[in-house]
Design a protein around this motif. Structure first.
Motif, PDB file in Angstrom:
ATOM      1  N   THR A 100      67.111  -7.559  31.043  1.00 43.29           N
ATOM      2  CA  THR A 100      67.602  -6.224  31.377  1.00 43.29           C
ATOM      3  C   THR A 100      66.556  -5.162  31.066  1.00 43.29           C
ATOM      4  OG1 THR A 100      69.853  -6.950  30.887  1.00 43.29           O
ATOM      5  CG2 THR A 100      69.474  -4.579  30.974  1.00 43.29           C
ATOM      6  N   LEU A 101      65.925  -5.263  29.898  1.00 44.55           N
ATOM      7  CA  LEU A 101      64.873  -4.306  29.523  1.00 44.55           C
ATOM      8  C   LEU A 101      63.705  -4.376  30.491  1.00 44.55           C
ATOM      9  CD1 LEU A 101      64.753  -4.751  25.641  1.00 44.55           C
ATOM     10  CD2 LEU A 101      65.680  -2.817  26.899  1.00 44.55           C
ATOM     11  N   ARG A 102      63.256  -5.591  30.808  1.00 40.30           N
ATOM     12  CA  ARG A 102      62.123  -5.756  31.711  1.00 40.30           C
ATOM     13  C   ARG A 102      62.431  -5.204  33.099  1.00 40.30           C
ATOM     14  NH1 ARG A 102      61.374 -11.128  31.438  1.00 40.30           N
ATOM     15  NH2 ARG A 102      62.645 -11.482  33.285  1.00 40.30           N
ATOM     16  N   ASN A 103      63.615  -5.488  33.621  1.00 37.89           N
ATOM     17  CA  ASN A 103      63.989  -4.983  34.945  1.00 37.89           C
ATOM     18  C   ASN A 103      64.027  -3.460  34.973  1.00 37.89           C
ATOM     19  OD1 ASN A 103      64.208  -7.588  35.866  1.00 37.89           O
ATOM     20  ND2 ASN A 103      66.433  -7.653  35.763  1.00 37.89           N
ATOM     21  N   TRP A 104      64.605  -2.848  33.927  1.00 33.34           N
ATOM     22  CA  TRP A 104      64.687  -1.384  33.894  1.00 33.34           C
ATOM     23  C   TRP A 104      63.296  -0.776  33.830  1.00 33.34           C
ATOM     24  CZ3 TRP A 104      63.153   2.921  31.446  1.00 33.34           C
ATOM     25  CH2 TRP A 104      63.861   4.092  31.706  1.00 33.34           C
ATOM     26  N   ARG A 105      62.454  -1.313  32.971  1.00 32.29           N
ATOM     27  CA  ARG A 105      61.125  -0.729  32.782  1.00 32.29           C
ATOM     28  C   ARG A 105      60.232  -0.932  34.005  1.00 32.29           C
ATOM     29  NH1 ARG A 105      60.839  -2.296  26.386  1.00 32.29           N
ATOM     30  NH2 ARG A 105      62.340  -0.706  25.768  1.00 32.29           N
ATOM     31  N   ARG A 106      60.376  -2.048  34.679  1.00 31.35           N
ATOM     32  CA  ARG A 106      59.611  -2.246  35.916  1.00 31.35           C
ATOM     33  C   ARG A 106      60.080  -1.285  37.001  1.00 31.35           C
ATOM     34  NH1 ARG A 106      59.188  -8.796  36.579  1.00 31.35           N
ATOM     35  NH2 ARG A 106      57.574  -9.090  35.016  1.00 31.35           N
TER      36      ARG A 106
ATOM     37  N   VAL B  31      71.163   1.570  28.809  1.00 32.92           N
ATOM     38  CA  VAL B  31      70.977   2.926  28.286  1.00 32.92           C
ATOM     39  C   VAL B  31      69.798   2.961  27.319  1.00 32.92           C
ATOM     40  CG1 VAL B  31      72.019   4.700  26.830  1.00 32.92           C
ATOM     41  CG2 VAL B  31      73.374   3.613  28.608  1.00 32.92           C
ATOM     42  N   ARG B  32      69.701   1.958  26.475  1.00 30.53           N
ATOM     43  CA  ARG B  32      68.667   1.919  25.447  1.00 30.53           C
ATOM     44  C   ARG B  32      67.281   1.578  26.014  1.00 30.53           C
ATOM     45  NH1 ARG B  32      70.166   0.514  19.848  1.00 30.53           N
ATOM     46  NH2 ARG B  32      68.267   0.229  18.671  1.00 30.53           N
ATOM     47  N   ALA B  33      67.232   1.023  27.228  1.00 28.90           N
ATOM     48  CA  ALA B  33      65.969   0.551  27.795  1.00 28.90           C
ATOM     49  C   ALA B  33      64.936   1.662  27.922  1.00 28.90           C
ATOM     50  CB  ALA B  33      66.215  -0.090  29.158  1.00 28.90           C
ATOM     51  N   GLY B  34      65.364   2.873  28.221  1.00 22.82           N
ATOM     52  CA  GLY B  34      64.415   3.967  28.385  1.00 22.82           C
ATOM     53  C   GLY B  34      64.047   4.675  27.107  1.00 22.82           C
ATOM     54  N   ALA B  35      64.764   4.412  26.031  1.00 22.80           N
ATOM     55  CA  ALA B  35      64.545   5.161  24.794  1.00 22.80           C
ATOM     56  C   ALA B  35      63.161   4.938  24.208  1.00 22.80           C
ATOM     57  CB  ALA B  35      65.622   4.795  23.770  1.00 22.80           C
ATOM     58  N   VAL B  36      62.744   3.693  24.085  1.00 24.24           N
ATOM     59  CA  VAL B  36      61.456   3.388  23.438  1.00 24.24           C
ATOM     60  C   VAL B  36      60.279   3.897  24.262  1.00 24.24           C
ATOM     61  CG1 VAL B  36      59.961   1.502  22.667  1.00 24.24           C
ATOM     62  CG2 VAL B  36      62.386   1.480  22.100  1.00 24.24           C
ATOM     63  N   PRO B  37      60.210   3.605  25.585  1.00 25.71           N
ATOM     64  CA  PRO B  37      59.053   4.133  26.307  1.00 25.71           C
ATOM     65  C   PRO B  37      59.011   5.656  26.360  1.00 25.71           C
ATOM     66  CG  PRO B  37      60.472   2.859  27.789  1.00 25.71           C
ATOM     67  CD  PRO B  37      61.011   2.730  26.421  1.00 25.71           C
ATOM     68  N   LEU B  38      60.169   6.300  26.517  1.00 22.44           N
ATOM     69  CA  LEU B  38      60.162   7.767  26.537  1.00 22.44           C
ATOM     70  C   LEU B  38      59.712   8.329  25.190  1.00 22.44           C
ATOM     71  CD1 LEU B  38      63.394   8.609  28.557  1.00 22.44           C
ATOM     72  CD2 LEU B  38      61.042   9.084  29.219  1.00 22.44           C
ATOM     73  N   TRP B  39      60.195   7.737  24.108  1.00 19.25           N
ATOM     74  CA  TRP B  39      59.816   8.202  22.775  1.00 19.25           C
ATOM     75  C   TRP B  39      58.305   8.104  22.571  1.00 19.25           C
ATOM     76  CZ3 TRP B  39      61.349  10.802  18.625  1.00 19.25           C
ATOM     77  CH2 TRP B  39      60.637  10.644  17.450  1.00 19.25           C
ATOM     78  N   TRP B  40      57.734   6.908  22.801  1.00 23.47           N
ATOM     79  CA  TRP B  40      56.318   6.717  22.515  1.00 23.47           C
ATOM     80  C   TRP B  40      55.411   7.460  23.489  1.00 23.47           C
ATOM     81  CZ3 TRP B  40      54.955   5.817  17.959  1.00 23.47           C
ATOM     82  CH2 TRP B  40      55.729   5.037  17.116  1.00 23.47           C
TER      83      TRP B  40
ATOM     84  N   GLY C 119      72.237  -1.535  39.963  1.00 27.14           N
ATOM     85  CA  GLY C 119      70.978  -1.376  40.687  1.00 27.14           C
ATOM     86  C   GLY C 119      69.790  -1.393  39.758  1.00 27.14           C
ATOM     87  N   THR C 120      69.035  -0.324  39.761  1.00 26.03           N
ATOM     88  CA  THR C 120      67.819  -0.254  38.949  1.00 26.03           C
ATOM     89  C   THR C 120      68.063   0.437  37.614  1.00 26.03           C
ATOM     90  OG1 THR C 120      67.169   1.793  40.040  1.00 26.03           O
ATOM     91  CG2 THR C 120      66.309  -0.261  40.954  1.00 26.03           C
ATOM     92  N   GLY C 121      69.249   0.338  37.102  1.00 24.41           N
ATOM     93  CA  GLY C 121      69.487   0.866  35.767  1.00 24.41           C
ATOM     94  C   GLY C 121      70.329   2.114  35.704  1.00 24.41           C
ATOM     95  N   ARG C 122      71.398   2.184  36.486  1.00 24.25           N
ATOM     96  CA  ARG C 122      72.304   3.331  36.436  1.00 24.25           C
ATOM     97  C   ARG C 122      73.713   2.816  36.131  1.00 24.25           C
ATOM     98  NH1 ARG C 122      72.440   6.976  41.081  1.00 24.25           N
ATOM     99  NH2 ARG C 122      73.289   8.373  39.531  1.00 24.25           N
TER     100      ARG C 122
END
Length: 190
Positions: free
Chosen positions: A90-96, A15-24, A157-160
């Motif tokens: 986990t963070l790397r997989n979600w962001r990729r 859940v947290r993986a998308g927070a930083v890239p979306l914010w910035w 899967g890819t982060g759901r």
């Protein structure tokens, strides 16, 4: 379960993986929007952006909470041979997996500045803030239950972490893995 354990990823980290890239990316798009006067002007764009920020943050933070709670209630303990995926993996997989989606959202938010400056970027930043708030909510639940929530990586899967394949979560003790409740990085011990 036999020796063939499952690979598990932390729900809060996904859940947290998308927070930083979306914010910035949202802040960057809002900054670009500030430089463009747009059709409506910066003042109207700023007010609309502030409203969109609050709405997006609230909606993203509140959506699917029942699904998270339903899958967490009565979740079984992780088996002895289950593999706990590192936070960084986990963070790397979600962001990729979401790289093109993030890039498209950024371009859309920056492009919207020609019509309504700043607003698209603040909406994107609000989505990031909403994910961060949702991870805090999950962290509070994990602290109160004194268990960490994990999901099978093949189900997520890819982060759901609440996708159709996910039928439930697994739990571990509060000290397992390399992330704190809520998905934040665990401080290194010296």
């Amino acid at each position: 379960m036999g020796r063939g354990g499952q690979s598990l990823a932390r729900v809060a980290v996904i859940v947290r993986a998308g927070a930083v890239p979306l914010w910035w990316l949202g802040v960057l798009a809002a900054g670009i929007g500030f430089l463009i006067p747009g059709l409506t002007g910066r003042r109207i764009g700023g007010y609309a952006g502030a409203a969109l920020f609050l709405v997006c943050a609230g909606v993203v933070a509140l959506v699917r909470r029942r699904r998270y709670a339903a899958r967490a209630d009565g979740a079984p303990r992780a088996a002895k041979y289950d593999y706990l995926q590192d936070r960084a993996v986990t963070l790397r997989n979600w962001r990729r997996a979401h790289l093109w989606w993030l890039l498209g959202a950024f371009l859309l938010a920056a492009g919207a500045s020609f019509a309504l400056p700043i607003a698209g970027g603040l909406a994107l930043a609000g989505a990031g803030a909403g994910l961060w708030l949702k991870s805090l909510w999950l962290g509070a639940r994990e602290r109160s239950d004194e268990t960490l929530l994990w999901v099978r990586t093949d189900w997520a899967g890819t982060g759901r972490p609440t996708g159709e394949k996910v039928t439930g979560y697994r739990t571990t003790g509060i000290g397992a893995g390399d992330a704190l409740p809520g998905g934040a990085r665990r401080p290194r011990r010296r």
